[in-house]
Design a protein around this motif. Structure first.
Motif, PDB file in Angstrom:
ATOM      1  N   LEU A 176       0.827  -1.208   0.000  1.00 37.58           N
ATOM      2  CA  LEU A 176       0.000   0.000   0.000  1.00 37.58           C
ATOM      3  C   LEU A 176       0.860   1.257   0.000  1.00 37.58           C
ATOM      4  O   LEU A 176       0.576   2.226  -0.723  1.00 37.58           O
ATOM      5  N   LYS A 177       1.921   1.239   0.789  1.00 38.96           N
ATOM      6  CA  LYS A 177       2.808   2.403   0.850  1.00 38.96           C
ATOM      7  C   LYS A 177       3.551   2.597  -0.461  1.00 38.96           C
ATOM      8  O   LYS A 177       3.757   3.731  -0.917  1.00 38.96           O
ATOM      9  N   VAL A 178       3.948   1.506  -1.113  1.00 39.65           N
ATOM     10  CA  VAL A 178       4.610   1.602  -2.414  1.00 39.65           C
ATOM     11  C   VAL A 178       3.668   2.232  -3.436  1.00 39.65           C
ATOM     12  O   VAL A 178       4.075   3.093  -4.231  1.00 39.65           O
ATOM     13  N   PHE A 179       2.419   1.799  -3.409  1.00 37.68           N
ATOM     14  CA  PHE A 179       1.451   2.344  -4.364  1.00 37.68           C
ATOM     15  C   PHE A 179       1.208   3.828  -4.114  1.00 37.68           C
ATOM     16  O   PHE A 179       1.206   4.634  -5.061  1.00 37.68           O
ATOM     17  N   LEU A 180       1.004   4.213  -2.854  1.00 35.91           N
ATOM     18  CA  LEU A 180       0.672   5.603  -2.533  1.00 35.91           C
ATOM     19  C   LEU A 180       1.865   6.537  -2.705  1.00 35.91           C
ATOM     20  O   LEU A 180       1.703   7.674  -3.161  1.00 35.91           O
ATOM     21  N   ARG A 181       3.071   6.079  -2.363  1.00 37.88           N
ATOM     22  CA  ARG A 181       4.249   6.952  -2.381  1.00 37.88           C
ATOM     23  C   ARG A 181       4.988   6.929  -3.722  1.00 37.88           C
ATOM     24  O   ARG A 181       5.573   7.941  -4.124  1.00 37.88           O
ATOM     25  N   ILE A 182       4.958   5.813  -4.428  1.00 41.95           N
ATOM     26  CA  ILE A 182       5.762   5.677  -5.651  1.00 41.95           C
ATOM     27  C   ILE A 182       4.890   5.711  -6.903  1.00 41.95           C
ATOM     28  O   ILE A 182       5.112   6.526  -7.809  1.00 41.95           O
TER      29      ILE A 182
END
Length: 272
Positions: A176-182
């Motif tokens: 989820l963090k990869v999707f939102l941040r990257i």
């Protein structure tokens, strides 16, 4: 050669101006006329302009304020839901390979080609108790345009280097963090284009809204349909065209404000 190079773009611009300008002038001129003059819509200017008076009459008689709020509510939630779910699905489909993934992708974008079955949709919503509700209308729009977002975003995701995601995972970031941040920030230009298209579809839709919610919700296209088809306004072309202008203004202003950002974003993404 110089003369020829000037003639071709001049002719092209003139043709575009005629194709766009004549209908636009017809709408403005008819909306500015009195009822008697507007009975036969034509390109002649009104003998006395009363455009703002017609705007005032339409706002008072056409339930424009409730229709505006209803259209904004349904459009914002529908577009936001489609963009979030579609971009997340496109990220997964764009990163995985295999026959199963290819089949799921083909199934996901089939909604672009296959028309929705209106009768089936209405019957299903009645069974679920969502017919005539804003939740049912939002669900219909999200189901219709999810394929469009997946189609737009999947190809763009495949151009994003996988190393960016791997570096984020090494630093301890979850999916989820990869999707939102990257991923999500890089999808800006594509999502902006998809947003404009889907907003146009939802904002101007009469057909599906008429069958799904009927007259039980205030939406601008439905209110315009009721105004245009009612006996009181059947021959009031000046009010109908005034309504069309007011209904089109929000999207027109939005597009004028965002077009430079969209073009600049697409260009920068292409260069990268």
């Amino acid at each position: 050669m110089k003369t020829r190079s000037l003639i071709q773009p001049t002719v092209a611009v003139a043709l575009v101006a005629l194709l766009l300008g004549i209908p636009f002038w017809l709408v403005i001129a008819t909306a500015g006329k009195a009822q008697g003059e507007a009975l036969d819509p034509n390109l002649t200017p009104p003998s006395q302009w009363q455009l703002f008076q017609n705007f005032s009459d339409v706002i008072q008689q056409g339930r424009m304020v409730p229709g505006l709020l209803g259209s904004l509510f349904i459009m914002v939630i529908s577009v936001a839901g489609v963009l979030v779910l579609g971009s997340m699905a496109a990220w997964v489909l764009g990163r995985r390979r295999g026959k199963v993934t290819a089949f799921i992708y083909a199934l996901a974008i089939s909604g672009i080609v296959l028309p929705p079955a209106v009768v089936t949709i209405v019957l299903l919503l009645r069974q679920l108790g969502l017919a005539g509700t804003s939740a049912g209308m939002i669900g219909v729009y999200m189901g219709m345009y999810l394929s469009t977002v997946i189609f737009f975003v999947t190809g763009f995701v495949r151009t994003i280097p996988v190393e960016l995601e791997e570096a984020a995972r090494v630093d301890g970031a979850g999916p989820l963090k990869v999707f939102l941040r990257i991923i999500l920030p890089l999808l800006g230009p594509t999502l902006a284009t998809a947003t404009i298209l889907i907003c146009l579809y939802v904002w101007n839709d009469v057909f599906y809204a008429l069958f799904v919610v009927g007259g039980r919700l205030d939406m601008l296209p439905l209110n315009l349909y009721q105004v245009a088809s009612s006996g009181l306004h059947l021959q009031n072309w000046h009010l109908i065209f005034a309504y069309i202008i007011l209904m089109s203004l929000p999207l027109l202003v939005t597009f004028m404000v965002m077009q430079r950002k969209i073009i600049a974003g697409i260009t920068s993404g292409a260069v990268k």
